[in-house]
Scaffold this motif. Sequence first.
Motif, PDB file in Angstrom:
ATOM      1  N   LEU A 114      53.677  18.195  12.807  1.00 41.67           N
ATOM      2  CA  LEU A 114      52.860  19.053  11.947  1.00 41.67           C
ATOM      3  C   LEU A 114      53.571  19.518  10.687  1.00 41.67           C
ATOM      4  O   LEU A 114      52.928  19.719   9.644  1.00 41.67           O
ATOM      5  N   ASP A 120      55.502  10.364  12.460  1.00 41.89           N
ATOM      6  CA  ASP A 120      54.781  10.734  13.668  1.00 41.89           C
ATOM      7  C   ASP A 120      55.167   9.849  14.838  1.00 41.89           C
ATOM      8  O   ASP A 120      55.355  10.330  15.972  1.00 41.89           O
ATOM      9  N   ARG A 153      46.658  12.462  14.646  1.00 39.80           N
ATOM     10  CA  ARG A 153      45.440  11.974  13.981  1.00 39.80           C
ATOM     11  C   ARG A 153      44.628  13.112  13.379  1.00 39.80           C
ATOM     12  O   ARG A 153      43.971  12.945  12.340  1.00 39.80           O
ATOM     13  N   LYS A 155      45.755  16.272  12.441  1.00 42.84           N
ATOM     14  CA  LYS A 155      46.475  17.369  11.778  1.00 42.84           C
ATOM     15  C   LYS A 155      45.986  17.647  10.361  1.00 42.84           C
ATOM     16  O   LYS A 155      45.937  18.805   9.930  1.00 42.84           O
ATOM     17  N   ASP A 156      45.629  16.628   9.607  1.00 41.27           N
ATOM     18  CA  ASP A 156      45.229  16.861   8.226  1.00 41.27           C
ATOM     19  C   ASP A 156      43.973  17.720   8.144  1.00 41.27           C
ATOM     20  O   ASP A 156      43.790  18.499   7.192  1.00 41.27           O
ATOM     21  N   VAL A 157      43.104  17.607   9.114  1.00 43.16           N
ATOM     22  CA  VAL A 157      41.864  18.367   9.132  1.00 43.16           C
ATOM     23  C   VAL A 157      42.055  19.727   9.799  1.00 43.16           C
ATOM     24  O   VAL A 157      41.589  20.762   9.290  1.00 43.16           O
TER      25      VAL A 157
END
Length: 459
Positions: A114, A120, A153, A155-157
């Motif tokens: 994160l 990753d 998958r 984390k960006d959101v």
Amino acid sequence: MRQGGRVAGKPSSHRSDSAPPAPGLAARQAAARLLAAVVDAHTPLDGLTDNEHGHPQYRALDGRDRALVRAILVTALRHRMTIAGLLSRRLEKPLPANATTLSHILHVAAAQVLFLDVPDSAAVDLAVTHAKADPRTARFSGLVNGVLRALARAKDVELPQALATTDDAPEWFGDRLRKAYGSETAHAILAAHRIEAPVDFTVKADPALWAERFGGIVLPTGTVRVERLPAAVIELPGFAEGAWWVQDAAAALPAGLFGDITGKRVADLCAAPGGKTAQLVLAGAKVTAVDTSKSRLTRLRQNLDRLGMNAEVVQSDLFDYTPAELFDAVLLDAPCSSTGTVRRHPDVPWTKTPADIGKLADLQRRLLQRAVTLVKPGGRIIFSNCSLDPLEGEDLHRTFLTEAKDIIDDPIRLDEIPGIASFVTPQGTLRTTPAGFDLGNPALSGLDGFFAARLRRTS
């Protein structure tokens, strides 16, 4: 997310004893072990990661891996509740209460996924290998793999929303901040705790020159501040010459509250490691530095030697210390919960408890009762500490004044030190927090949480 690991004990679920350890595995194992020591055993992080006396598993690593372990731990603690929330979304049911080792493996990996510049795939694969290598967690290796890959998958959101809606602190700590400062300021303090603190320098002379050399700025209080160190402290210009010392801007304020102390005898009680001692010497005082710790006084002497300064150094428990002559002024920067330094020490909320704060407040009260007896009639006493908790600051000060004999309040004025007006309370005490001192850039803003009060002995 269903557990996807093989059954514990099957040969294919463990690496062969003859196979070399995966590169980077030892660092992750050390990080999980030290995270357990902080969270479960309430052990301070600085002691665990001391290069000479720290945890053996940490000291066995090379310098690069030690730096990685510290980065993982600081990040995992700074964002512990955010990480916990994002992990829990990927579990069909909470981890068993006794699955602490598994939890620490997941937190160490999630901190990398994160927040850190680690691929990753490397963070996940090493976490799976770590889980397989430990008999307590081997059967959960599939769960580790599935949870962490799903986290990577999403984390960006999900990470921005989680950060916006989560207070990264134990519940007791957040509750005390809200009670003391209100919800808005408490939230701002907790948000500041997520950001690495800048580095501050107290300089002997010409702050503008040193700010230019370091690529930093001069604060209104005279402290030089940089967002990040351009090199190791000992490699910076002026270190060997003793031109400056590292000291948070808030910690530099109490010693300036005495007024003119040229030629006066001043005691710095609980003095190590000596930043305030150096300030008092620089201000022209004849300083006696008192501390109970032999090792910390050794460090104080080394610091004074580097700075080319002299002070009388006394190793003594303050309750046993009786000077030959009373002092003109006394500074007591008392041992405390250190909750004002969470930006620098994110383990503090996880290693302290409300009971600890109560015990420390009682110790401070007794130390202050002793300190005021060491100053001459008419002399000033500065009491300070780096706690955000009113029990160790405002409450203690108020109660002490109602009980003390021959001691009166000596309120701090707004104009005594340039730049301190916003820190002076209506009661004439000084209060700083990480949420204050907004300079437009979060990485350069804020101060350690500090409390200071000034008293005077009347007779």
